[in-house]
Design a protein around this motif. Structure first.
Motif, PDB file in Angstrom:
ATOM      1  N   MET A 162       0.827  -1.212   0.000  1.00  0.00           N
ATOM      2  CA  MET A 162       0.000   0.000   0.000  1.00  0.00           C
ATOM      3  C   MET A 162       0.861   1.261   0.000  1.00  0.00           C
ATOM      4  O   MET A 162       0.541   2.252  -0.682  1.00  0.00           O
ATOM      5  CB  MET A 162      -0.936   0.009   1.208  1.00  0.00           C
ATOM      6  N   SER A 226      -8.942   1.388   4.437  1.00  0.00           N
ATOM      7  CA  SER A 226     -10.254   1.817   3.911  1.00  0.00           C
ATOM      8  C   SER A 226     -10.152   3.204   3.284  1.00  0.00           C
ATOM      9  O   SER A 226     -10.714   3.444   2.200  1.00  0.00           O
ATOM     10  CB  SER A 226     -11.297   1.826   5.035  1.00  0.00           C
ATOM     11  N   ARG A 229      -8.208   2.865   0.034  1.00  0.00           N
ATOM     12  CA  ARG A 229      -9.049   2.207  -0.967  1.00  0.00           C
ATOM     13  C   ARG A 229     -10.049   3.189  -1.571  1.00  0.00           C
ATOM     14  O   ARG A 229     -10.255   3.226  -2.792  1.00  0.00           O
ATOM     15  CB  ARG A 229      -9.768   1.027  -0.305  1.00  0.00           C
ATOM     16  N   ASP A 230     -10.654   4.009  -0.726  1.00  0.00           N
ATOM     17  CA  ASP A 230     -11.625   4.998  -1.214  1.00  0.00           C
ATOM     18  C   ASP A 230     -10.945   6.047  -2.094  1.00  0.00           C
ATOM     19  O   ASP A 230     -11.510   6.478  -3.113  1.00  0.00           O
ATOM     20  CB  ASP A 230     -12.329   5.670  -0.037  1.00  0.00           C
ATOM     21  N   LYS A 232      -8.237   5.542  -3.895  1.00  0.00           N
ATOM     22  CA  LYS A 232      -7.919   4.871  -5.153  1.00  0.00           C
ATOM     23  C   LYS A 232      -9.159   4.756  -6.046  1.00  0.00           C
ATOM     24  O   LYS A 232      -9.079   4.906  -7.271  1.00  0.00           O
ATOM     25  CB  LYS A 232      -7.356   3.471  -4.879  1.00  0.00           C
ATOM     26  N   LYS A 233     -10.290   4.467  -5.434  1.00  0.00           N
ATOM     27  CA  LYS A 233     -11.535   4.364  -6.210  1.00  0.00           C
ATOM     28  C   LYS A 233     -11.881   5.704  -6.841  1.00  0.00           C
ATOM     29  O   LYS A 233     -12.245   5.773  -8.026  1.00  0.00           O
ATOM     30  CB  LYS A 233     -12.679   3.890  -5.315  1.00  0.00           C
ATOM     31  N   PHE A 257      -6.590  -0.437  -6.867  1.00  0.00           N
ATOM     32  CA  PHE A 257      -7.833  -0.446  -6.089  1.00  0.00           C
ATOM     33  C   PHE A 257      -8.182  -1.871  -5.660  1.00  0.00           C
ATOM     34  O   PHE A 257      -8.517  -2.125  -4.502  1.00  0.00           O
ATOM     35  CB  PHE A 257      -8.983   0.156  -6.911  1.00  0.00           C
ATOM     36  N   ARG A 258      -8.072  -2.824  -6.595  1.00  0.00           N
ATOM     37  CA  ARG A 258      -8.403  -4.215  -6.277  1.00  0.00           C
ATOM     38  C   ARG A 258      -7.473  -4.788  -5.209  1.00  0.00           C
ATOM     39  O   ARG A 258      -7.894  -5.587  -4.373  1.00  0.00           O
ATOM     40  CB  ARG A 258      -8.341  -5.078  -7.538  1.00  0.00           C
ATOM     41  N   ALA A 260      -6.026  -3.102  -2.759  1.00  0.00           N
ATOM     42  CA  ALA A 260      -6.447  -2.548  -1.466  1.00  0.00           C
ATOM     43  C   ALA A 260      -7.692  -3.263  -0.964  1.00  0.00           C
ATOM     44  O   ALA A 260      -7.822  -3.569   0.235  1.00  0.00           O
ATOM     45  CB  ALA A 260      -6.710  -1.049  -1.593  1.00  0.00           C
ATOM     46  N   ASP A 261      -8.605  -3.555  -1.874  1.00  0.00           N
ATOM     47  CA  ASP A 261      -9.826  -4.275  -1.505  1.00  0.00           C
ATOM     48  C   ASP A 261      -9.478  -5.675  -0.999  1.00  0.00           C
ATOM     49  O   ASP A 261     -10.078  -6.171  -0.039  1.00  0.00           O
ATOM     50  CB  ASP A 261     -10.746  -4.355  -2.726  1.00  0.00           C
TER      51      ASP A 261
END
Length: 283
Positions: A162, A226, A229-230, A232-233, A257-258, A260-261
Motif C-alpha cells: 500500500m 479503507s 481504498r476509497d 484509489k476508487k 484499487f483491487r 487494497a480491496d
C-alpha cells in the motif's frame, strides 16, 4: 487452554474441504495481477527492447491462460487435480519473478536508459510474484503459519504494498495536480509508519502475539486501508472520466484499487478468526 492460548496455537492449515476453494481464490486473483504486471512492464519498455517486450507478452498470455483454466475448476474438483494445477501455477509465478528481477537488474545497471519502469515498481511486482509462489506452496503442503504469525506477516507485506502504491500514484499524477499529489504523499507517509509499526510488532514476537494487541493492530490498519481504498476508487473514476491529469493507465488505477480491496478482505478474515478464538467467545 484459555481463549488467548487457543489463538496462539490455532493452525490456519487447510482442510480438504477448503483446499480447492482457497487455491482457486488465490490463483484467480493473483493470475490476473501477474497478467496485468506483464502489460505494465511492456508499456514501460522502449520500442527497441523487442526481446523484453516479447517476453512480457508471453507472460501475459501464460497468465491469461492460467486465469481461464482456473474457471474450469470448482470447489468440488479433485484435490489432487488442484494440487497439480497449483504446482504448475507456482512454477509460472517463479518464472515471472525471475523475469522481473532480471528487468530490475538491467534498470539498476543503467542498461535500459529512457525506459519508464521505476525500479521500485519492478521490485514491487516481483515481491507480489514471490508472495503468490509461496502461497501456492503453503497450500499444497498444508503448512500455513499459525494465526498470530500470519496476521503480522500478511500485514507487513500488504502495508508495504500500500505504501508503494501511494508513492507510484504521487509520481504518476501530473505535478500540476498539487492537491492529489499531496494526498498521495500523505498516504505514503501514513503507510510507511504503519509498516514500521508492524515490523516492530513482528520483532517482539511471540510476546507481542496477544489477542488485544493483534485486535488493535488490525483495527488501526483497517481504518487507513479503507481510506486509501476509497482514494484509489475516486482516482480510478476520475482517470476513467478524463477529469484529472496523469500518466496513470486506467487499468493500473483499477489494479491498485483491487489490491487494497483484497487487503481489507484479509484483515476482515483475520478479525473474524480473532473473534472466534477470543476468551469471550470461548465462554
Amino acid at each position: 487452554m484459555n481463549g488467548e492460548e487457543a489463538l496462539l496455537h490455532a493452525d490456519t492449515g487447510v482442510t480438504s474441504g477448503k483446499f480447492a476453494e482457497r487455491s482457486l481464490n488465490e490463483i484467480r486473483f493473483w493470475s490476473r495481477i501477474m497478467k496485468e504486471h506483464s502489460l505494465f512492464l511492456r508499456l514501460g519498455f522502449r520500442a527497441e527492447d523487442t526481446l523484453l517486450i516479447n517476453e512480457a507478452n508471453q507472460f501475459y498470455r501464460l497468465f491469461e491462460n492460467i486465469e481461464q483454466t482456473s474457471r474450469s475448476f470448482t470447489e468440488q474438483s479433485d484435490p489432487e487435480q488442484i494440487r497439480r494445477f497449483n504446482t504448475e501455477v507456482q512454477q509460472a509465478a517463479a518464472n515471472i519473478f525471475g523475469f522481473k528481477r532480471k528487468v530490475l537488474g538491467l534498470i539498476l545497471t543503467c542498461k535500459l536508459p529512457g525506459a519508464n519502469n521505476f525500479p521500485l515498481l519492478v521490485d514491487h511486482t516481483s515481491r507480489e510474484a514471490n508472495y503468490f509462489r509461496k502461497r501456492l506452496g503453503e497450500l499444497n503442503e498444508g503448512k500455513l503459519k499459525p494465526l498470530p504469525e500470519a496476521i503480522i506477516k500478511e500485514n507487513v507485506f500488504f502495508l508495504r504494498i500500500m505504501a508503494d502504491h501511494a508513492k507510484f500514484i504521487g509520481h504518476l499524477l501530473d505535478p500540476s495536480e498539487r492537491k492529489l499529489v499531496d494526498i498521495a504523499r500523505n498516504f505514503s507517509n501514513d503507510f510507511d509508519q504503519l509498516m514500521y509499526q508492524a515490523r516492530d510488532l513482528e520483532s517482539m514476537k511471540p510476546q507481542s502475539q496477544t489477542v488485544p494487541l493483534l485486535d488493535q493492530f488490525l483495527d488501526q490498519n483497517r481504518v487507513s486501508v479503507s481510506s486509501l481504498r476509497d482514494f484509489k476508487k475516486t482516482a480510478r473514476d476520475l482517470i476513467e472520466q478524463c477529469k484529472i491529469k496523469s500518466i496513470i493507465h486506467p487499468l493500473l488505477a483499477d489494479h491498485v484499487f483491487r489490491e487494497a480491496d483484497r487487503f481489507l478482505e484479509i484483515i476482515d478474515m483475520f478479525d473474524a478468526h480473532l473473534t472466534s478464538h477470543s476468551p469471550q467467545s470461548s465462554q
